[in-house]
Scaffold this motif. Sequence first.
Motif, PDB file in Angstrom:
ATOM      1  N   LEU A 144      10.030  66.652  41.933  1.00  0.00           N
ATOM      2  CA  LEU A 144      10.297  68.078  41.712  1.00  0.00           C
ATOM      3  C   LEU A 144       9.461  68.643  40.572  1.00  0.00           C
ATOM      4  O   LEU A 144       9.575  69.815  40.244  1.00  0.00           O
ATOM      5  N   VAL A 188       7.817  75.897  42.063  1.00  0.00           N
ATOM      6  CA  VAL A 188       8.172  74.509  42.375  1.00  0.00           C
ATOM      7  C   VAL A 188       7.782  74.230  43.822  1.00  0.00           C
ATOM      8  O   VAL A 188       7.815  75.120  44.664  1.00  0.00           O
ATOM      9  N   TYR A 189       7.415  72.993  44.100  1.00  0.00           N
ATOM     10  CA  TYR A 189       6.994  72.647  45.464  1.00  0.00           C
ATOM     11  C   TYR A 189       7.694  71.339  45.842  1.00  0.00           C
ATOM     12  O   TYR A 189       7.139  70.271  45.677  1.00  0.00           O
ATOM     13  N   PRO A 190       8.922  71.442  46.346  1.00  0.00           N
ATOM     14  CA  PRO A 190       9.670  70.221  46.665  1.00  0.00           C
ATOM     15  C   PRO A 190       9.156  69.575  47.944  1.00  0.00           C
ATOM     16  O   PRO A 190       8.520  70.233  48.760  1.00  0.00           O
ATOM     17  N   PRO A 191       9.432  68.280  48.121  1.00  0.00           N
ATOM     18  CA  PRO A 191       9.012  67.575  49.340  1.00  0.00           C
ATOM     19  C   PRO A 191       9.667  68.155  50.594  1.00  0.00           C
ATOM     20  O   PRO A 191      10.687  68.829  50.529  1.00  0.00           O
TER      21      PRO A 191
END
Lengths: 699, 699
Positions: free
Chosen positions: A28, A36-39
């Motif tokens: 995270l 933010v670029y979550p999986p």
Amino acid sequence: MKSVGHDEATWIWYPGDFEIWLHREVVLRREERGSVYPPFYRVDSPYCVVKFQCIYEIVEKEELALTVEGRYNVMIDGRMVPSGGGKLMLPKGKHSLVISVVNESGLPALFAKGITIASNTSWRVTSGNWNWIVPGCGQFHSAEERPSGYRLPSVRKEHSEATTFDDGTLLVDFGEETFGYVQLHGLQGEGTVILYYGESLEEALSEAECDTLDRIEVTSGASPDYTHGSSRAFRYVRVNPDPGVTIGGVSMLYEYLPVEYRGRFRCSNERINRIWDVAAHTMHLTTREFFLDGIKRDRWVWSGDASQSYLINYYSFFDEAVNRRTMIALRGKDPIETHLNTILDYSFYWIISLYDHYRYTGDLEFIRSIYPKMLDLVAFCRSRANERGMVEGKPGDWVFVDWADVSKEGELSFQQVLFARSLEVAADFARMFGDDATARELGDHAAALRRELFDTFWDEERGGLLHNRINGRLQPHMTRYANMFALLLGFLDAGRQRSVASNVLMNDQVLKIATPYMRFYELAALCEIGEHAYVASEMERYWGGMLDQGATSFWEVYDPEVQGSAQYAMYGRPFGKSLCHAWGAGPIYLLGKYFMGVKPLEAGYARFLIEPHLGGLAWFEGVVPANRDNIRIYMDETRITIRTGRSPGILRITSRIVPSCPTGNFRVIGPDRYELSLDKPDEDYAIAYANSESGVAGN
Amino acid sequence: MKSVGHDEATWIWYPGDFEIWLHREVVLRREERGSVYPPFYRVDSPYCVVKFQCIYEIVEKEELALTVEGRYNVMIDGRMVPSGGGKLMLPKGKHSLVISVVNESGLPALFAKGITIASNTSWRVTSGNWNWIVPGCGQFHSAEERPSGYRLPSVRKEHSEATTFDDGTLLVDFGEETFGYVQLHGLQGEGTVILYYGESLEEALSEAECDTLDRIEVTSGASPDYTHGSSRAFRYVRVNPDPGVTIGGVSMLYEYLPVEYRGRFRCSNERINRIWDVAAHTMHLTTREFFLDGIKRDRWVWSGDASQSYLINYYSFFDEAVNRRTMIALRGKDPIETHLNTILDYSFYWIISLYDHYRYTGDLEFIRSIYPKMLDLVAFCRSRANERGMVEGKPGDWVFVDWADVSKEGELSFQQVLFARSLEVAADFARMFGDDATARELGDHAAALRRELFDTFWDEERGGLLHNRINGRLQPHMTRYANMFALLLGFLDAGRQRSVASNVLMNDQVLKIATPYMRFYELAALCEIGEHAYVASEMERYWGGMLDQGATSFWEVYDPEVQGSAQYAMYGRPFGKSLCHAWGAGPIYLLGKYFMGVKPLEAGYARFLIEPHLGGLAWFEGVVPANRDNIRIYMDETRITIRTGRSPGILRITSRIVPSCPTGNFRVIGPDRYELSLDKPDEDYAIAYANSESGVAGN
């Protein structure tokens, strides 16, 4: 996994939850242009309530000091007792001590230390299912070293070059791909500073398209020295201050996992030496809390990528802990709703990698601890097999294989190879743990699947495995994937090996492989059939090509045909490509396993094999970490010297003369083939021989 | 479950996660003497990363305003777009909008509002398993009403009495059991104030043994008005300030769930009227974010306790939402590792309660939404059945039944009754949802288990079900549990009903029931066999006995033999007993279902049945909430009046004369048994009849 003496205190938690928590933290941290670029795949959390239990017996009462990550209560013999201020008086005699810890946002963890009682693996822990198990613990051995404070170390680094533009912006070059926290010095004034990061110069110069940027608000009266709070991947940083802000200087805190460069390689070819160094840099940058795929993008943990990092790790740092952390994090919590990372092949890589880990490290205790979770994953895979025992992409499955335009439809022979090997691995572990019924069941499935694989996909005429079958109809396509894995995993007899070598691997008519990811396996397979010289030249051409483009770490994808800034594009974005990608570090593995030729013969390198190949090089020298030993090897056309460690091994070579060694006797094992036992610990073996390889890579 | 129009905006989240999050918040608020007291069972967390998707088509671009609980990013057609400041420009045309939300400590939730686009159930959500489902939503319909801010309302209440002791301590009596936040007024000075809470006077006076206490640090210069941050259950508060602190006054913020008291009951017996009122107070105090077992202890959500709260709710508030919240929270997240709350019986109560919920509310959509989770729980229960299809306690199972000294070993007939009914319920739902294979499989198991139950446990000679079988050996013991549930759940034919009535329920030789928990079912069973008068007298004796002891809410356990402060002891602690326990509110259910005699004949009260019984009372009048209607009923020895709502129903009575009604015609349905159709909406039915019950409860 290190066990701690019963009177030594260490931080304890629910086993696996430190890794689950840290994985969540790490993945995270990826941000793209401020968001933010979550999986895409599910990100798990640790249990928020756990109970730690210690059944103790002491002859004198004693005080226990508690340090807790979270709120807690203490019960002795089922009764709550005061524990304010972290102090607790333990009554003498035999008692049950239970400490419940609540932590909704982080990792519930406990450090307890008395005179004779201390938190460690002699305690038990439960998540509320009434199953009391051995807690997890790690490198945190004092009250002050809180697990929540876990951070990789960092060290200040200066840039190698800086350019100031007329508009007041500053371009800083750290000389090579790096990772950490930008620092600004001599900050004055008030306003915004924007940092544009670039893995390439072009990216740092592109305000509109660079992947990563940070906005810093400078207020008057703030400290002149500023360290940015988020770590980034970059070589270049363009610092763009508002007119009202002046900046005296820029540096960075380089953040890294402390590892020992146990593996080494030097040879007569300077280009290959440079490839090894840049591969090691790439490997080190991506070897962190976990193995990341790439440090800019995705900054996530992918099982397929990691399966190569484990292997490269065995020939470089031999850091067992990062392997374990990665495997635990990838497997995650139950329930299993999708394949690992949602990718069909990635479940198989995870299972097969467990076996590699066992072979290289001998750490059966780790395997035992994760065995139930492995069985659940195997069961999940089997539950999705069709009536022929084969897997194919089901709704929700991502059938990856490679970034290549190949069919992912129906039953892929590639997936069956990985599946069959996974079943064999699981059956082997079941056998080791005395779980015979499971071993039999999985072994039977594996054997049937192997038969079915060849019955279905082997094309006698074209001499290889065809690519896929859709709705029962075999497709005419042949690709390298299944063939090279079948070869690497020992699925081919000698005849089929030769056939695959000439009809598939060395056949230019078969679709070429374009990613370092699959080149890794392809070149390994070529080494398996003795094509070392070709592999060395390919390394030079392919990895060397990236060097020619200015790479200071190896890339996610490299296409020698693409030139200029176009080579940084991927996923439809001009700087979408990762320029520091773990799977780019493959040469370390190839040079260690197939040139220096060292691998374990028994788990944990209890016995090793050396089967060195010059592959066209005039000479090489290096070190392969072999668990507790470091094996040194030098080779040229007429001499081989080996320095062994504590464990015994075997040297196998091809020589045009009968080789000789003052400290041992060669056995003949075939035409021009000789074998020498390396039984003496810490011994130098100096061998005279005559190389018979035909070289193309040259000095 | 309320669906929102596609252009109305509401907060959305992963379905069930609001309840999972709120449950975690609520159960972790329990504290005992300053320490957090988490549940024994697993406490789940919401997913920390979710993605919301909206496929939209608009003719003009529009701005979308985002309010997000957590960090987020926005992608349109797979490409990240800027969304700083919560504003986002949606391009016109058809597009896929995905908003990823990250929240590690709370509930990831989204509120989005544009001109035509709005977050609601037209969106989809995933947790990362690539399954896009309808999001959850609730009562939060504006950007400002954040789900994380969810709190029950509260209102200031004054105490009814206060005593100041010589040592400066103050004893405050709020007149009845209550729940909320203590407030101190006119605070001056510096030092500590300790609050000792008591559900009883004795508890508040016991510094050493009271369950709940709070320490407040008063600093000079702080506001003179202080509200404590944690809610507590109490009637009395003893306020003990340091000598340096003076307190002007004490009040409280009473915290409550807003409910409508739709159910009502008044009768000729004032003691029973008071019982109804105190039961309603008990019910309201324990009906909160979820049904709590008790407001002081455990402050947790237990499935067995809740199964009675649901039923009482149907005859008091008819608040469907709290039922749903409780059921979702109890079921929790996957994987199912234990029975609900770790208790074998509690899984069954949950399944059976789903059916009750459907019968009373008709909310098949809720059942449909939770159906997959129900099937998983059923599968878990079945996976733990033995080769005879029966359940018995396995390692990790808590076999509860009741707080009574009965054997929990082996196969309990009680558990098989609940299990068989659970299977029937699940089969019924499967049939409703067209899942015929499942319906058949579960139905077959249920039928076989019913047969096996009677074949095994029915003792023809003693006329009831024996208690248990251990290792294949039937035990000679007979208890009330299985017998009364078999009767309540319709497992007994007429002959066996009569036999159980006389040989078990009315047989003093069979172990008596001591908890209001099981008295609930026992008295319901006695009503089923027409023993209303006995039930009324038992209510007076048992619940009335608590009133005589000064109860202002009903207790967890009551033993008329124990007097004085000893009656507050439980679990080995002098004030361990909960004095406000949901299962103490059972008389509301008994009076509503068996005296006023109202129950649904078709799901959601589409048709209802009234079968009223005076049970020895001279008269009663009251209201039963029947889903969208309120049914009013009055009854005495010669007259019955009924006011219906929109739905039709049937009245069934016993009368010594042929009853008459100006607005309808009675049918004879048996000796002295008559039936009247109540088909007219919102109609008053005035009936003349002659009561034939023999009363004992008196005037």
